[in-house]
Design an enzyme around this catalytic site. Structure first.
Site, PDB file in Angstrom:
ATOM      1  N   ASP A   1      -1.779   6.847   5.983  1.00 43.05           N
ATOM      2  CA  ASP A   1      -2.816   6.141   5.455  1.00 43.05           C
ATOM      3  C   ASP A   1      -3.005   4.879   6.685  1.00 43.05           C
ATOM      4  O   ASP A   1      -2.430   4.129   6.931  1.00 43.05           O
ATOM      5  CB  ASP A   1      -2.459   5.399   4.292  1.00 43.05           C
ATOM      6  CG  ASP A   1      -3.451   3.986   3.633  1.00 43.05           C
ATOM      7  OD1 ASP A   1      -4.353   4.030   4.254  1.00 43.05           O
ATOM      8  OD2 ASP A   1      -3.026   3.394   2.839  1.00 43.05           O
TER       9      ASP A   1
ATOM     10  N   TRP B   1       0.700  -1.256  -0.021  1.00 43.80           N
ATOM     11  CA  TRP B   1       0.080  -0.071   0.009  1.00 43.80           C
ATOM     12  C   TRP B   1       0.766   1.305   0.100  1.00 43.80           C
ATOM     13  O   TRP B   1       0.339   2.288  -0.518  1.00 43.80           O
ATOM     14  CB  TRP B   1      -1.020  -0.069   1.180  1.00 43.80           C
ATOM     15  CG  TRP B   1      -1.929  -1.243   0.993  1.00 43.80           C
ATOM     16  CD1 TRP B   1      -1.915  -2.303   1.960  1.00 43.80           C
ATOM     17  CD2 TRP B   1      -2.922  -1.668   0.029  1.00 43.80           C
ATOM     18  NE1 TRP B   1      -2.982  -3.261   1.374  1.00 43.80           N
ATOM     19  CE2 TRP B   1      -3.431  -2.649   0.143  1.00 43.80           C
ATOM     20  CE3 TRP B   1      -3.295  -0.823  -1.386  1.00 43.80           C
ATOM     21  CZ2 TRP B   1      -4.391  -3.500  -0.595  1.00 43.80           C
ATOM     22  CZ3 TRP B   1      -4.260  -1.347  -1.981  1.00 43.80           C
ATOM     23  CH2 TRP B   1      -4.913  -2.530  -1.686  1.00 43.80           C
TER      24      TRP B   1
ATOM     25  N   LYS C   1     -12.552  -1.429   6.729  1.00 42.66           N
ATOM     26  CA  LYS C   1     -11.946  -2.255   7.661  1.00 42.66           C
ATOM     27  C   LYS C   1     -12.584  -2.090   9.061  1.00 42.66           C
ATOM     28  O   LYS C   1     -13.142  -2.918   9.697  1.00 42.66           O
ATOM     29  CB  LYS C   1     -10.514  -2.107   7.804  1.00 42.66           C
ATOM     30  CG  LYS C   1      -9.710  -2.835   6.594  1.00 42.66           C
ATOM     31  CD  LYS C   1      -8.958  -1.741   5.777  1.00 42.66           C
ATOM     32  CE  LYS C   1      -8.486  -2.079   4.352  1.00 42.66           C
ATOM     33  NZ  LYS C   1      -8.540  -3.474   3.989  1.00 42.66           N
TER      34      LYS C   1
HETATM   35  C1  LIG Z   1      -3.469   0.268   4.199  1.00 39.60           C
HETATM   36  C2  LIG Z   1      -4.243   0.142   3.043  1.00 39.60           C
HETATM   37  N1  LIG Z   1      -4.273   1.259   2.228  1.00 39.60           N
HETATM   38  C3  LIG Z   1      -5.109   1.431   1.076  1.00 39.60           C
HETATM   39  C4  LIG Z   1      -6.041   0.143   0.755  1.00 39.60           C
HETATM   40  C5  LIG Z   1      -6.800   0.551  -0.510  1.00 39.60           C
HETATM   41  O1  LIG Z   1      -8.047   0.650  -0.023  1.00 39.60           O
HETATM   42  P1  LIG Z   1      -9.101   0.785  -1.112  1.00 39.60           P
HETATM   43  O2  LIG Z   1      -9.444  -0.621  -1.616  1.00 39.60           O
HETATM   44  O3  LIG Z   1     -10.472   1.478  -0.513  1.00 39.60           O
HETATM   45  O4  LIG Z   1      -8.826   1.782  -2.260  1.00 39.60           O
HETATM   46  C6  LIG Z   1      -6.041  -0.971   1.641  1.00 39.60           C
HETATM   47  C7  LIG Z   1      -6.877  -1.959   1.244  1.00 39.60           C
HETATM   48  O5  LIG Z   1      -6.819  -3.166   1.700  1.00 39.60           O
HETATM   49  C8  LIG Z   1      -5.128  -0.909   2.632  1.00 39.60           C
HETATM   50  O6  LIG Z   1      -5.223  -1.998   3.615  1.00 39.60           O
END
Ligand SMILES: Cc1ncc(COP(=O)(O)O)c(C=O)c1O
Length: 367
Positions: A178, A109, A202
């Protein structure tokens, strides 16, 4: 309607996201779905500009402010596109001309956020990375540019099962996190943060939306020539109602925050419960001959517990037997394999206990 859909059959849900929601929230949605609080309409049928919806939105914002102890200089925004949308919006809006962006890379991520930043801005510096040991730890050695526009990091690494237990010291450079997978799982000190974002799916609600906490001074950076829907100022100036927001998602988020504040007892309490759940599973891993944790102990996540079996040939059987015992969502992310138990706020201590007992039983039957 299919017959099975009418049955109330709940399993122990360890999905990484979308993930378990508190049962009282699901029940309230069910009870309210045809006539939202006596309106004779579903929440999905009423205007986003109606007093009923504004009340929901206001309540979600107020509860967020209370739960996170936000001072008046922070704004709460709801933005479509999940956390991934923020990967590009952050550099587009918050990079200062001529000042580098600093990022810390702790896995998939973070890497995606870095990649998007590199598309927007020339000078993106990755000041630390844990790639050398397969992203199994949180880096402690790094130097933040005093001139940086901001320092971006991922507070919890959903795939690798690592978590920042102490946030980076950026020496006054605004932190941007994030927090998708540990948002609202513990109290935080908001002061060093210029911005926090979290995909809702989550800990706080359904997918497709991110909650953004933005400090007022950061908004002065937003370039006026950005497309309207990509500017943070648009969301701030219109209380996230410039266009039709995902009303159902915001309604569910409000219910989850209500549960978190009034039933679960707030962030200090939920952190205690989260620690208890995680330690139940880590204890099994640490005292076992067959399970191996993949994160280094000092960097272990309380939200996503990642592990493998020493004998890879047993992995399929583990998942199948877990499922037949009502334990689901335990497969690791497709990029790393193995197992992952996600223990977000809505996962009960009882679910964690049941998983720990199953893991012990499985080990007994395997050696
Ligand atoms: C830490 C983290 N950041 C970003 C994301 C991406 O999220 P989204 O699918 O809402 O774009 C995730 C998805 O699992 C994540 O765990």
């Amino acid at each position: 309607m299919k017959k099975g859909l009418r049955m109330e059959h709940r399993i122990h849900n360890f999905n990484a996201g979308p993930a378990a929601l508190p049962l009282p929230v699901l029940k309230e949605i069910k009870g309210d779905f045809l006539s939202f609080r006596g309106s004779g309409m579903s929440i999905t049928e009423i205007s986003h500009r109606s007093p009923q919806f504004e009340e929901v939105l206001d309540d979600a914002i107020l509860r967020t402010r209370r739960l996170l102890n936000l001072t008046d200089d922070y704004h709460v925004l709801f933005i479509q596109g999940g956390a991934s949308m923020q990967f590009c919006m952050v550099p587009m809006n918050l990079a200062l001309p001529g000042k580098p962006l600093n990022y810390i890379d702790t896995g998939v991520w973070s890497a995606k956020a870095i990649q998007e930043a590199q598309q927007q801005v020339q000078e993106v510096k990755v000041i630390a990375s844990s790639e050398d040991r397969d992203f199994s730890y949180i880096p402690t050695n790094y130097h933040v540019d005093r001139q940086a526009s901001y320092l971006h990091f991922t507070s919890n690494n959903t795939i690798r099962g690592t978590q920042w237990h102490q946030f980076p010291d950026s020496g006054g450079v605004p932190l941007i996190a994030d927090m998708s997978s540990d948002f609202m799982s513990r109290p935080i000190d908001i002061k060093p943060f210029g911005m926090i974002y979290a995909g809702a799916q989550k800990n706080i609600g359904p997918s497709g939306i991110a909650m953004v906490i933005m400090r007022e001074d950061m908004l002065n950076r937003v370039p006026p020539d950005l497309p309207t829907m990509l500017k943070y100022t648009t969301f701030k100036e219109n209380k996230s109602l410039y266009n039709t927001p995902p009303t159902f998602a915001i309604y569910v988020i409000d219910l989850v925050l209500c549960w978190l504040e009034d039933t679960a007892g707030g962030l200090e309490k939920i952190e205690e419960v989260n620690k208890e759940k995680a330690s139940l599973i880590y204890e099994v891993i640490d005292s076992s001959e067959i399970y191996q944790g993949t994160a280094e102990p000092s960097s272990r996540s309380l939200m996503n517990i990642t592990f493998r079996l020493s004998d890879k040939n047993m992995e399929e059987r583990f998942l199948a037997e877990a499922k037949s015992n009502g334990l689901q969502g335990l497969g690791g992310h497709r990029s790393v394999g193995g197992f992952r138990a996600s223990l977000y706020n809505a996962v009960s201590v009882e679910s964690a206990r049941t998983l720990a007992a199953f893991m012990r039983e499985f080990e007994k039957s395997s050696v």
